[in-house]
Design a protein around this motif. Sequence first.
Motif, mmCIF file in Angstrom:
data_model
loop_
_atom_site.group_PDB
_atom_site.id
_atom_site.type_symbol
_atom_site.label_atom_id
_atom_site.label_comp_id
_atom_site.label_asym_id
_atom_site.label_seq_id
_atom_site.Cartn_x
_atom_site.Cartn_y
_atom_site.Cartn_z
ATOM 1 N N GLY A 5 -21.432 -4.126 7.858
ATOM 2 C CA GLY A 5 -21.111 -5.252 8.732
ATOM 3 C C GLY A 5 -21.215 -4.884 10.197
ATOM 4 O O GLY A 5 -21.763 -5.638 11.002
ATOM 5 N N LYS A 6 -20.710 -3.708 10.557
ATOM 6 C CA LYS A 6 -20.728 -3.275 11.953
ATOM 7 C C LYS A 6 -22.162 -3.133 12.455
ATOM 8 O O LYS A 6 -22.487 -3.516 13.578
ATOM 9 C CB LYS A 6 -19.989 -1.946 12.084
ATOM 10 N N LEU A 8 -24.862 -4.686 11.215
ATOM 11 C CA LEU A 8 -25.505 -6.004 11.262
ATOM 12 C C LEU A 8 -25.012 -6.818 12.457
ATOM 13 O O LEU A 8 -25.802 -7.479 13.137
ATOM 14 C CB LEU A 8 -25.237 -6.761 9.958
ATOM 15 N N PHE A 9 -23.704 -6.772 12.736
ATOM 16 C CA PHE A 9 -23.170 -7.502 13.887
ATOM 17 C C PHE A 9 -23.700 -6.941 15.196
ATOM 18 O O PHE A 9 -23.919 -7.673 16.160
ATOM 19 C CB PHE A 9 -21.644 -7.449 13.884
ATOM 20 N N GLY A 12 -26.718 -8.507 16.516
ATOM 21 C CA GLY A 12 -26.594 -9.857 17.063
ATOM 22 C C GLY A 12 -26.669 -10.984 16.056
ATOM 23 O O GLY A 12 -26.778 -12.151 16.433
ATOM 24 N N TYR A 13 -26.593 -10.673 14.767
ATOM 25 C CA TYR A 13 -26.671 -11.723 13.755
ATOM 26 C C TYR A 13 -25.345 -12.474 13.649
ATOM 27 O O TYR A 13 -24.268 -11.890 13.800
ATOM 28 C CB TYR A 13 -27.023 -11.136 12.388
ATOM 29 N N ALA A 14 -25.424 -13.768 13.342
ATOM 30 C CA ALA A 14 -24.228 -14.597 13.204
ATOM 31 C C ALA A 14 -23.528 -14.300 11.887
ATOM 32 O O ALA A 14 -24.174 -14.007 10.874
ATOM 33 C CB ALA A 14 -24.608 -16.078 13.273
ATOM 34 N N VAL A 15 -22.211 -14.403 11.904
ATOM 35 C CA VAL A 15 -21.416 -14.112 10.706
ATOM 36 C C VAL A 15 -21.810 -15.015 9.544
ATOM 37 O O VAL A 15 -22.002 -14.554 8.413
ATOM 38 C CB VAL A 15 -19.909 -14.284 11.022
ATOM 39 N N ILE A 18 -25.119 -14.033 7.902
ATOM 40 C CA ILE A 18 -24.991 -12.809 7.102
ATOM 41 C C ILE A 18 -24.311 -13.103 5.763
ATOM 42 O O ILE A 18 -24.761 -12.651 4.708
ATOM 43 C CB ILE A 18 -24.202 -11.731 7.876
ATOM 44 N N PHE A 68 -13.129 -14.278 8.951
ATOM 45 C CA PHE A 68 -13.965 -14.111 10.136
ATOM 46 C C PHE A 68 -13.578 -15.099 11.241
ATOM 47 O O PHE A 68 -13.822 -14.834 12.415
ATOM 48 C CB PHE A 68 -15.440 -14.239 9.774
ATOM 49 N N LYS A 72 -12.175 -14.092 15.373
ATOM 50 C CA LYS A 72 -12.606 -14.689 16.629
ATOM 51 C C LYS A 72 -11.439 -14.931 17.589
ATOM 52 O O LYS A 72 -11.642 -15.029 18.797
ATOM 53 C CB LYS A 72 -13.316 -16.018 16.353
#
Length: 280
Positions: A5-6, A8-9, A12-15, A18, A68, A72
């Motif tokens: 996850g770290k 991929l984030f 810049g991909y949106a949660v 993913i 998630f 935020k």
Amino acid sequence: MGVFGKKLFALGYAVGDILVLRFFLASLVLTLLTFLFQNDLLYLKRAQIFLSLALGFFGYAVFATLYFTSIKGVSVALAAMLLYTYPFWVTLFSGLLKIEKISARDWILLLFSCLGLVGIFWGQLEVKNLIALFAGLASALSYSIYILVSARYQKNTNPLSSTIYVCWGAFFGLLILHRPDFSSLQNIFENSFLLISGFTLVCTVVPIMLVLHGLQNIKNSEAVMLTMLEPLTAVFMSLVIFKEDITLRQFVGISVVILCLILKTLFGLQKKTALADAVI
């Protein structure tokens, strides 16, 4: 999951993108492999199919979205602490609904395990808005309900069969909740294939199937105590892969959780031995 996850984030991909791609690939891989090698496992009773789909739709999809959402508006440490209140809720509901008898010793071990987790997660406990705070708590409640329903109504269902439909239910739920753009999903798949594949297989297919199998064979209170190994593993992975430091407070917290798990296991073995002796 934290490792994949770290990474991929960081790209810049949106949660939502993913999560949708994660469960779509998991569903597709499981369905194709089962169809090719043991297609009889695709066939379940209609009630079990609907239950598995509902567990994915209202369980994993809602749980992941709430978790998630909480990230935020609150710090990651606080979101994690709120999520890991779910062992308390599972144990509480198991006792109140008389699913299993919870002893005073079980409560004491659970309490100390929770205190150990506080030591592991304690850091910048920041709250930007109350909605995110309630979302974090709701993620724990939704996951505890998922565990209780799975344990109660899927005892005699093949874990692989139910996992297939749980993943499809989660995919459709996330698709409706997040409504991702197809081009964004294609971009992740083409440019980060290895990362999303690892996220799918290591963090989705295998753990969901193993958790369902475990819930069929051990008590709810035992299962949730064992899942407290998750944050311990996350700390260890952050140390090995990301070279992050472990503080003395985290080390003490880890030690407390491991000690509680050992005691829980030993007490459980004593009960089984005593029961076997009584039968003999």
